[in-house]
Write a protein that holds these residues in place. Structure first.
Motif, PDB file in Angstrom:
ATOM      1  N   GLY A  59       0.640  -1.285  -0.011  1.00 24.88           N
ATOM      2  CA  GLY A  59       0.156   0.029  -0.062  1.00 24.88           C
ATOM      3  C   GLY A  59       0.827   1.336  -0.062  1.00 24.88           C
ATOM      4  O   GLY A  59       2.004   1.192  -0.500  1.00 24.88           O
ATOM      5  N   GLU A  60       0.336   2.291   0.700  1.00 20.29           N
ATOM      6  CA  GLU A  60       1.023   3.626   0.600  1.00 20.29           C
ATOM      7  C   GLU A  60       1.567   3.633   2.071  1.00 20.29           C
ATOM      8  O   GLU A  60       0.847   3.814   3.028  1.00 20.29           O
ATOM      9  N   ILE A  61       2.813   3.850   2.287  1.00 21.26           N
ATOM     10  CA  ILE A  61       3.582   3.811   3.362  1.00 21.26           C
ATOM     11  C   ILE A  61       4.054   5.191   3.598  1.00 21.26           C
ATOM     12  O   ILE A  61       4.715   5.843   2.782  1.00 21.26           O
ATOM     13  N   LEU A  62       3.636   5.815   4.840  1.00 28.01           N
ATOM     14  CA  LEU A  62       4.072   7.113   5.344  1.00 28.01           C
ATOM     15  C   LEU A  62       5.580   6.820   6.347  1.00 28.01           C
ATOM     16  O   LEU A  62       5.290   5.916   7.490  1.00 28.01           O
ATOM     17  N   ILE A  63       6.409   7.079   6.216  1.00 29.39           N
ATOM     18  CA  ILE A  63       7.572   7.045   6.909  1.00 29.39           C
ATOM     19  C   ILE A  63       8.003   8.619   7.588  1.00 29.39           C
ATOM     20  O   ILE A  63       8.517   9.458   6.874  1.00 29.39           O
ATOM     21  N   THR A  64       7.654   8.674   8.950  1.00 34.57           N
ATOM     22  CA  THR A  64       8.203  10.041   9.387  1.00 34.57           C
ATOM     23  C   THR A  64       9.554  10.071   9.704  1.00 34.57           C
ATOM     24  O   THR A  64      10.065   9.056  10.410  1.00 34.57           O
TER      25      THR A  64
ATOM     26  N   ILE B  79      14.912   0.923   5.345  1.00 34.24           N
ATOM     27  CA  ILE B  79      13.453   0.340   5.216  1.00 34.24           C
ATOM     28  C   ILE B  79      13.149   0.446   3.625  1.00 34.24           C
ATOM     29  O   ILE B  79      12.730  -0.714   3.024  1.00 34.24           O
ATOM     30  N   ILE B  80      13.606   1.632   3.026  1.00 35.71           N
ATOM     31  CA  ILE B  80      13.213   1.597   1.443  1.00 35.71           C
ATOM     32  C   ILE B  80      14.305   0.849   0.737  1.00 35.71           C
ATOM     33  O   ILE B  80      13.669   0.197  -0.320  1.00 35.71           O
ATOM     34  N   GLN B  81      15.577   0.678   1.098  1.00 33.05           N
ATOM     35  CA  GLN B  81      16.481  -0.245   0.698  1.00 33.05           C
ATOM     36  C   GLN B  81      15.789  -1.883   0.671  1.00 33.05           C
ATOM     37  O   GLN B  81      16.022  -2.500  -0.314  1.00 33.05           O
ATOM     38  N   ARG B  82      15.313  -2.256   1.763  1.00 28.34           N
ATOM     39  CA  ARG B  82      14.883  -3.607   1.962  1.00 28.34           C
ATOM     40  C   ARG B  82      13.722  -3.962   1.029  1.00 28.34           C
ATOM     41  O   ARG B  82      13.694  -4.818   0.287  1.00 28.34           O
ATOM     42  N   ALA B  83      12.869  -2.833   0.912  1.00 32.21           N
ATOM     43  CA  ALA B  83      11.875  -2.963   0.034  1.00 32.21           C
ATOM     44  C   ALA B  83      12.006  -2.952  -1.316  1.00 32.21           C
ATOM     45  O   ALA B  83      11.480  -3.629  -2.094  1.00 32.21           O
ATOM     46  N   THR B  84      13.143  -2.226  -1.827  1.00 26.80           N
ATOM     47  CA  THR B  84      13.623  -2.169  -2.985  1.00 26.80           C
ATOM     48  C   THR B  84      14.139  -3.635  -3.291  1.00 26.80           C
ATOM     49  O   THR B  84      13.716  -4.195  -4.605  1.00 26.80           O
ATOM     50  N   VAL B  85      14.879  -4.023  -2.710  1.00 21.36           N
ATOM     51  CA  VAL B  85      15.628  -5.584  -2.936  1.00 21.36           C
ATOM     52  C   VAL B  85      14.514  -6.565  -2.871  1.00 21.36           C
ATOM     53  O   VAL B  85      14.624  -7.591  -3.629  1.00 21.36           O
ATOM     54  N   GLU B  86      13.399  -6.559  -1.967  1.00 20.87           N
ATOM     55  CA  GLU B  86      12.716  -7.598  -1.908  1.00 20.87           C
ATOM     56  C   GLU B  86      11.471  -7.308  -2.745  1.00 20.87           C
ATOM     57  O   GLU B  86      10.404  -8.001  -2.899  1.00 20.87           O
ATOM     58  N   ALA B  87      11.435  -6.047  -3.359  1.00 23.67           N
ATOM     59  CA  ALA B  87      10.152  -5.819  -4.393  1.00 23.67           C
ATOM     60  C   ALA B  87       8.819  -5.844  -3.644  1.00 23.67           C
ATOM     61  O   ALA B  87       8.055  -6.395  -4.185  1.00 23.67           O
ATOM     62  N   TRP B  88       8.787  -5.352  -2.678  1.00 25.00           N
ATOM     63  CA  TRP B  88       7.626  -4.963  -1.867  1.00 25.00           C
ATOM     64  C   TRP B  88       6.675  -4.014  -2.808  1.00 25.00           C
ATOM     65  O   TRP B  88       6.984  -3.459  -3.653  1.00 25.00           O
ATOM     66  N   ASP B  89       5.156  -4.629  -2.701  1.00 23.19           N
ATOM     67  CA  ASP B  89       4.382  -3.981  -3.627  1.00 23.19           C
ATOM     68  C   ASP B  89       3.728  -2.768  -2.812  1.00 23.19           C
ATOM     69  O   ASP B  89       2.593  -2.649  -2.297  1.00 23.19           O
ATOM     70  N   CYS B  90       4.480  -1.698  -2.577  1.00 27.38           N
ATOM     71  CA  CYS B  90       4.091  -0.392  -1.952  1.00 27.38           C
ATOM     72  C   CYS B  90       4.838   0.907  -2.417  1.00 27.38           C
ATOM     73  O   CYS B  90       5.771   0.716  -3.160  1.00 27.38           O
ATOM     74  N   HIS B  91       4.407   2.033  -2.089  1.00 25.22           N
ATOM     75  CA  HIS B  91       4.879   3.217  -2.434  1.00 25.22           C
ATOM     76  C   HIS B  91       5.120   3.841  -1.055  1.00 25.22           C
ATOM     77  O   HIS B  91       4.174   4.047  -0.306  1.00 25.22           O
ATOM     78  N   PHE B  92       6.214   4.457  -1.090  1.00 27.31           N
ATOM     79  CA  PHE B  92       6.507   5.334   0.236  1.00 27.31           C
ATOM     80  C   PHE B  92       6.361   6.684   0.038  1.00 27.31           C
ATOM     81  O   PHE B  92       6.906   7.303  -1.145  1.00 27.31           O
ATOM     82  N   THR B  93       6.041   7.336   0.949  1.00 28.76           N
ATOM     83  CA  THR B  93       6.317   8.833   1.325  1.00 28.76           C
ATOM     84  C   THR B  93       6.946   9.050   2.694  1.00 28.76           C
ATOM     85  O   THR B  93       6.860   8.666   3.643  1.00 28.76           O
ATOM     86  N   VAL B  94       8.229   9.822   2.409  1.00 31.33           N
ATOM     87  CA  VAL B  94       9.013  10.257   3.368  1.00 31.33           C
ATOM     88  C   VAL B  94       8.737  11.643   3.738  1.00 31.33           C
ATOM     89  O   VAL B  94       8.549  12.645   3.201  1.00 31.33           O
TER      90      VAL B  94
ATOM     91  N   LEU C 205       1.377  17.194   9.456  1.00 26.43           N
ATOM     92  CA  LEU C 205       1.666  15.773   9.599  1.00 26.43           C
ATOM     93  C   LEU C 205       0.192  15.126   9.308  1.00 26.43           C
ATOM     94  O   LEU C 205       0.350  14.131   8.617  1.00 26.43           O
ATOM     95  N   TYR C 206      -0.879  15.684   9.699  1.00 23.54           N
ATOM     96  CA  TYR C 206      -2.176  15.138   9.514  1.00 23.54           C
ATOM     97  C   TYR C 206      -2.527  15.075   8.117  1.00 23.54           C
ATOM     98  O   TYR C 206      -2.896  13.904   7.448  1.00 23.54           O
ATOM     99  N   ALA C 207      -1.945  16.068   7.333  1.00 19.46           N
ATOM    100  CA  ALA C 207      -2.325  16.088   5.816  1.00 19.46           C
ATOM    101  C   ALA C 207      -1.464  14.689   5.276  1.00 19.46           C
ATOM    102  O   ALA C 207      -1.667  14.293   4.268  1.00 19.46           O
ATOM    103  N   ALA C 208      -0.350  14.863   5.711  1.00 23.81           N
ATOM    104  CA  ALA C 208       0.914  13.928   5.035  1.00 23.81           C
ATOM    105  C   ALA C 208       0.430  12.413   5.332  1.00 23.81           C
ATOM    106  O   ALA C 208       0.711  11.573   4.739  1.00 23.81           O
ATOM    107  N   MET C 209      -0.467  12.325   6.556  1.00 24.60           N
ATOM    108  CA  MET C 209      -1.001  10.762   6.749  1.00 24.60           C
ATOM    109  C   MET C 209      -1.982  10.490   6.096  1.00 24.60           C
ATOM    110  O   MET C 209      -2.515   9.321   5.785  1.00 24.60           O
TER     111      MET C 209
END
Length: 75
Positions: free
Chosen positions: A6-11, A21-36, A67-71
């Motif tokens: 899904g859509e993952i927010l990392i504060t 976390i993003i490196q691991r997701a890239t290597v393991e081809a997670w099905d998600c999108h990150f917002t930092v 923060l609320y808008a980002a979430m």
């Protein structure tokens, strides 16, 4: 660790932990999108250079409105 989806927010995600976390997701081809969400523009630029697909938002967790808008819509 279970793969995230899904859509993952990392504060504060432009730092060491966020990059790991993003490196691991890239290597393991997670099905998600990150917002930092963080307040460091230099780290945002470095993160975007390394992971162009990551969306970044400038802000501080002490500011409730940004923060609320980002979430919104994130898991």
């Amino acid at each position: 660790m279970e793969k995230l989806e899904g859509e993952i927010l990392i504060t504060g995600g432009a730092g060491t932990l966020g990059k790991a976390i993003i490196q691991r997701a890239t290597v393991e081809a997670w099905d998600c999108h990150f917002t930092v969400f963080s307040r460091d523009a230099v780290k945002h630029a470095r993160l975007k250079d390394r992971f162009p697909g990551v969306h970044t938002l400038m802000g501080d967790i002490r500011n409730y409105e940004t923060l609320y808008a980002a979430m919104s819509g994130k898991d």
